[in-house]
Write a protein that holds these residues in place. Structure first.
Motif, PDB file in Angstrom:
ATOM      1  N   MET A   1       0.830  -1.075  -0.137  1.00  0.00           N
ATOM      2  CA  MET A   1       0.115  -0.054  -0.094  1.00  0.00           C
ATOM      3  C   MET A   1       0.755   1.347  -0.091  1.00  0.00           C
ATOM      4  N   LEU A   2       0.534   2.107  -0.707  1.00  0.00           N
ATOM      5  CA  LEU A   2       1.268   3.415  -0.934  1.00  0.00           C
ATOM      6  C   LEU A   2       0.814   4.290   0.386  1.00  0.00           C
ATOM      7  N   GLU A   3       1.887   4.570   1.277  1.00  0.00           N
ATOM      8  CA  GLU A   3       1.583   5.402   2.528  1.00  0.00           C
ATOM      9  C   GLU A   3       1.664   6.885   2.386  1.00  0.00           C
ATOM     10  N   ASP A   4       2.742   7.161   1.591  1.00  0.00           N
ATOM     11  CA  ASP A   4       2.906   8.733   1.275  1.00  0.00           C
ATOM     12  C   ASP A   4       3.810   8.969   0.210  1.00  0.00           C
ATOM     13  N   LEU A   5       3.757  10.224  -0.415  1.00  0.00           N
ATOM     14  CA  LEU A   5       4.291  10.589  -1.539  1.00  0.00           C
ATOM     15  C   LEU A   5       5.324  11.916  -1.278  1.00  0.00           C
ATOM     16  N   THR A   6       6.313  12.088  -1.614  1.00  0.00           N
ATOM     17  CA  THR A   6       6.956  13.481  -1.759  1.00  0.00           C
ATOM     18  C   THR A   6       7.668  13.795  -3.044  1.00  0.00           C
ATOM     19  N   ILE A   7       7.276  15.018  -3.463  1.00  0.00           N
ATOM     20  CA  ILE A   7       7.521  15.530  -4.880  1.00  0.00           C
ATOM     21  C   ILE A   7       8.240  16.909  -4.603  1.00  0.00           C
ATOM     22  N   LYS A   8       9.408  16.777  -5.341  1.00  0.00           N
ATOM     23  CA  LYS A   8      10.278  18.157  -5.116  1.00  0.00           C
ATOM     24  C   LYS A   8      10.441  18.427  -6.557  1.00  0.00           C
ATOM     25  N   ASP A   9      10.052  19.727  -7.162  1.00  0.00           N
ATOM     26  CA  ASP A   9      10.461  20.444  -8.274  1.00  0.00           C
ATOM     27  C   ASP A   9      10.246  19.574  -9.578  1.00  0.00           C
ATOM     28  N   PHE A  10       9.075  18.810  -9.614  1.00  0.00           N
ATOM     29  CA  PHE A  10       8.484  17.976 -10.699  1.00  0.00           C
ATOM     30  C   PHE A  10       7.592  18.510 -11.637  1.00  0.00           C
ATOM     31  N   ALA A  11       7.878  18.904 -12.737  1.00  0.00           N
ATOM     32  CA  ALA A  11       6.832  19.762 -13.730  1.00  0.00           C
ATOM     33  C   ALA A  11       6.273  20.986 -13.080  1.00  0.00           C
ATOM     34  N   LEU A  12       5.225  20.958 -12.849  1.00  0.00           N
ATOM     35  CA  LEU A  12       4.881  22.286 -12.186  1.00  0.00           C
ATOM     36  C   LEU A  12       4.517  22.233 -10.914  1.00  0.00           C
ATOM     37  N   ILE A  13       5.205  21.116  -9.991  1.00  0.00           N
ATOM     38  CA  ILE A  13       5.126  21.048  -8.753  1.00  0.00           C
ATOM     39  C   ILE A  13       6.250  21.451  -7.951  1.00  0.00           C
ATOM     40  N   ASP A  14       5.962  22.434  -7.192  1.00  0.00           N
ATOM     41  CA  ASP A  14       7.272  22.938  -6.457  1.00  0.00           C
ATOM     42  C   ASP A  14       7.644  21.942  -5.060  1.00  0.00           C
ATOM     43  N   SER A  15       6.934  21.743  -4.418  1.00  0.00           N
ATOM     44  CA  SER A  15       7.176  20.739  -3.406  1.00  0.00           C
ATOM     45  C   SER A  15       5.813  20.167  -2.670  1.00  0.00           C
ATOM     46  N   ASP A  16       5.420  18.911  -2.653  1.00  0.00           N
ATOM     47  CA  ASP A  16       4.412  18.500  -2.051  1.00  0.00           C
ATOM     48  C   ASP A  16       4.467  17.294  -1.377  1.00  0.00           C
ATOM     49  N   TYR A  17       3.847  16.917  -0.402  1.00  0.00           N
ATOM     50  CA  TYR A  17       4.017  15.760   0.575  1.00  0.00           C
ATOM     51  C   TYR A  17       2.613  15.229   0.758  1.00  0.00           C
ATOM     52  N   ILE A  18       2.346  13.978   0.570  1.00  0.00           N
ATOM     53  CA  ILE A  18       0.903  13.561   0.646  1.00  0.00           C
ATOM     54  C   ILE A  18       0.669  12.342   1.163  1.00  0.00           C
ATOM     55  N   SER A 529      -2.043  27.303  -9.417  1.00  0.00           N
ATOM     56  CA  SER A 529      -1.987  28.760  -9.061  1.00  0.00           C
ATOM     57  C   SER A 529      -0.729  29.452  -9.622  1.00  0.00           C
ATOM     58  N   VAL A 530      -1.092  30.933  -9.969  1.00  0.00           N
ATOM     59  CA  VAL A 530      -0.193  31.625 -10.542  1.00  0.00           C
ATOM     60  C   VAL A 530       0.324  32.694  -9.743  1.00  0.00           C
ATOM     61  N   SER A 531       1.556  32.865  -9.381  1.00  0.00           N
ATOM     62  CA  SER A 531       1.989  34.126  -8.704  1.00  0.00           C
ATOM     63  C   SER A 531       3.319  34.897  -9.484  1.00  0.00           C
ATOM     64  N   GLY A 532       2.702  35.702  -9.860  1.00  0.00           N
ATOM     65  CA  GLY A 532       3.643  36.793 -10.962  1.00  0.00           C
ATOM     66  C   GLY A 532       3.648  35.791 -12.126  1.00  0.00           C
ATOM     67  N   GLN A 533       5.057  35.416 -12.644  1.00  0.00           N
ATOM     68  CA  GLN A 533       5.195  34.654 -13.922  1.00  0.00           C
ATOM     69  C   GLN A 533       5.342  32.997 -13.598  1.00  0.00           C
ATOM     70  N   VAL A 534       5.182  32.742 -12.242  1.00  0.00           N
ATOM     71  CA  VAL A 534       5.570  31.233 -12.024  1.00  0.00           C
ATOM     72  C   VAL A 534       4.075  30.435 -11.783  1.00  0.00           C
ATOM     73  N   THR A 535       4.089  29.585 -12.583  1.00  0.00           N
ATOM     74  CA  THR A 535       2.783  28.666 -12.372  1.00  0.00           C
ATOM     75  C   THR A 535       3.193  27.279 -11.612  1.00  0.00           C
ATOM     76  N   SER A 536       2.100  27.036 -10.466  1.00  0.00           N
ATOM     77  CA  SER A 536       2.542  25.959  -9.716  1.00  0.00           C
ATOM     78  C   SER A 536       1.128  24.958  -9.712  1.00  0.00           C
ATOM     79  N   SER A 537       1.463  23.586  -9.497  1.00  0.00           N
ATOM     80  CA  SER A 537       0.443  22.885  -9.158  1.00  0.00           C
ATOM     81  C   SER A 537       0.328  22.441  -7.930  1.00  0.00           C
ATOM     82  N   ASN A 538      -0.499  22.342  -7.017  1.00  0.00           N
ATOM     83  CA  ASN A 538      -0.693  22.209  -5.632  1.00  0.00           C
ATOM     84  C   ASN A 538      -1.428  20.991  -5.391  1.00  0.00           C
TER      85      ASN A 538
END
Length: 579
Positions: A1-18, A529-538
């Protein structure tokens, strides 16, 4: 079973932990929010393609890691690490990786230089190893995977999996390959006698020449070392003599000087015991250096120049190089190539010197193999026919629950056309297998690849995945865009089916349909989300009123009106037991 996932600087994702839970989880979000990026990150982690374009713009590296809980960590008592592993625990054991608290941690990165790396529990692994191991953990049904149903060649694999005969098919393929090889050899023996005799003479000459040389394994390497030593005799003798002079042959040499130093040091340590450790170290150095000096002296005393031996070595190497020119890929090739050529030549002579007798023997072997192949093909065919009947019923039962009650699914198992064995059998048996479907009562079943729509293909694949999951050890199933081409009551049926499938599995689904999402035990939203010229997926978990608002948005595109919110609450109450 997948318990958690950490993503850093992948595509539009800046940093996410789920963190993830058991049961049925849906991933939702507006079109273009990056839902598939999450699956892309997981696919990358599990051994998928690594590309610098996956790195977030302006960042030097992308990384993804995840923790998996293993439901079964047992290993068969008779498991041999050389054999194919049948569980994640066996695979880890075969690769010397320990399981910690029934969990494994996978990590992978890619840098903007193109360099990438992967680990399983801190042990570096290759991409191929990562993909092989992760196949035990997760099964991802991608957006276009159902297109494999359009390839008739894939249908046999599905049926063989349901019949549980993949191992038997692999054994059959080996036996069939052996038959093909012997047929090829018999055909080669049917060359003109003139050509055969010419080659036979050539092979006999080669055997005589190589045998006369009485070669020994790696003899050339030993001779080259000896040649180098004999050729460099004067230089070796001179330098060894210099070493001996420095070490021990003169009053000012190291060993005599160190002996005097040791004597003086001994007197000092008698007067001051604190110097004893230094005295011991000097004593150790003296004995070690004395031993080295004796070894060099002994080596020098045995050095004798033998010009006759040098000539013998060079003559022998000349013989070996000439044989390599004729019977190896180059004079720098290993001597084993010449020895292999000898073995092949001896086999050719044995097979062709008495060709008629050997042909008869080979023909008899082919006849016996043909009998064995046909028997094996018959057994496979019977098992496939039995499995096809079961698969027909199982798929139709599931399709009925997925809004395709009038659809008739049929696995066609037909014997290959022809009269000769070459035509009756192929590498996988004697059956031509194809999935057929009749979408409307009264219509004859026709090839699935010709008449099924995208929505129908998705549901047929979902049915197949459900059937195979019953006997599959994979704990986590991921469906990307399983709702392609469906809606209304069909979507409700798909949602209910996936919730039921998640009773014994962890199931994820990317969907834009509220009628599927309301069945989920958990819901994750991907938002751009868009902040200035930076687009992110959260990425974040939605619960309570936030989930009501997300379901309302999925229903009508509007999460603010009380009407859409009330509709969302009623659906969640009905299909998920409330919020």
């Amino acid at each position: 079973m997948l318990e958690d996932l950490t993503i850093k600087d992948f595509a539009l994702i800046d940093s996410d932990y789920i963190e993830f839970k058991k049961g049925f989880t849906v991933l939702s979000g507006e079109t273009g929010a990056g839902k598939s990026i999450l699956i892309g990150a997981l696919s990358f982690l599990l051994g998928g393609k690594a590309d610098v374009q996956q790195i977030r713009s302006g960042r030097p590296e992308a990384s993804v890691s995840a923790t998996f809980l293993l439901s079964d960590t047992s290993i068969r008592k008779d498991f041999n690490p050389e054999e194919e592993a049948q569980s994640p625990a066996e695979w880890l054991s075969a690769h010397g990786i320990e399981i910690e608290n029934n969990r494994v941690i996978l990590r992978r990165f890619i840098r903007d230089t193109g360099k990438s790396g992967a680990w399983i529990n801190s042990v570096p692994v290759t991409r191929a190893d990562l993909a092989q191991f992760s196949a035990f953990l997760v099964d991802i049904h991608g957006q276009h995977e159902h297109q494999s149903l359009m390839k008739v060649t894939e249908h046999r694999k599905f049926l063989d999996a349901r019949a549980g005969i993949q191992g038997e098919v692999a054994d059959f393929t080996k036996k069939y390959a052996e038959l093909v090889e012997k047929r090829k050899k018999l055909a080669e023996m049917s060359l003109s006698d003139q050509e055969r005799l010419r080659k036979l003479d050539m092979m006999k000459f080669a055997v005589e020449e190589i045998t006369a040389a009485k070669l020994k394994a790696e003899e050339d390497l030993l001779l080259e070392d000896e040649q180098n030593k004999l050729s460099s005799f004067e230089k070796i003798f001179s330098e060894v003599e210099t070493v001996n002079n420095i070490l021990s042959d003169q009053e000012s040499s190291l060993v005599p000087v160190l002996k005097k130093l040791l004597r003086d040091s001994s007197h000092l340590s008698e007067m001051d015991r604190s110097l004893s450790p230094l005295q011991e170290r000097l004593e150790s150095a003296f004995y070690e250096l004395s031993d080295i000096a004796e070894e060099y002296s002994s080596y020098q005393s045995k050095l004798v120049f033998d010009p006759g031996r040098l000539q013998e070595v060079e003559d022998r190497l000349s013989v070996i190089y000439n044989l390599k020119k004729k019977y190896a890929s180059s004079i720098n090739a290993p001597l084993s190539e010449v020895i292999t050529y000898l073995e092949n030549a001896q086999s050719f002579i044995e097979e062709n010197e008495d060709s008629d007798s050997y042909k008869e023997k080979l023909a008899a072997q082919i006849k016996e193999l043909e009998r064995e192949v046909l028997l094996l093909a018959d057994k496979l065919s019977k098992k496939r026919i039995a499995a096809a009947e079961l698969l027909n019923k199982e798929v139709c039962n599931i399709l009925a629950k997925l809004g395709m009650a009038s659809t008739r699914f049929l696995v066609s198992v037909k014997q290959k056309e022809g009269s000769a064995l070459e035509q009756l059998c192929g590498p996988y048996g004697k059956d031509d297998i194809e999935f057929l479907i009749s979408a409307n009562p009264g219509n004859p079943p026709l090839p699935l690849s010709k008449i099924a729509s995208g929505g129908e293909l998705s549901r047929v694949m979902l049915a197949l995945k459900t059937i195979f999951a019953q006997n599959d050890s994979v704990d986590t199933l991921i469906f990307d865009e399983v709702d392609t081409g469906i809606g209304g009551e069909v979507a409700v049926a798909v949602g209910a089916h996936m919730k039921n499938l998640a009773k014994n599995r962890q199931v994820f689904a990317i969907t834009h349909l509220a009628s599927i999402a309301v069945y989920a035990d958990n819901q994750i939203k991907i938002e751009k989300s868009v902040s200035g010229q930076v687009t992110s997926s959260n990425v974040f978990i939605v619960e309570g009123q936030d989930r009501v608002a997300e379901i309302a948005r999925m229903l009508s595109g509007d999460s603010d009106t009380e009407q859409s919110l009330e509709h969302a609450r009623s659906l969640l109450e009905k299909y998920s037991g409330g919020i």
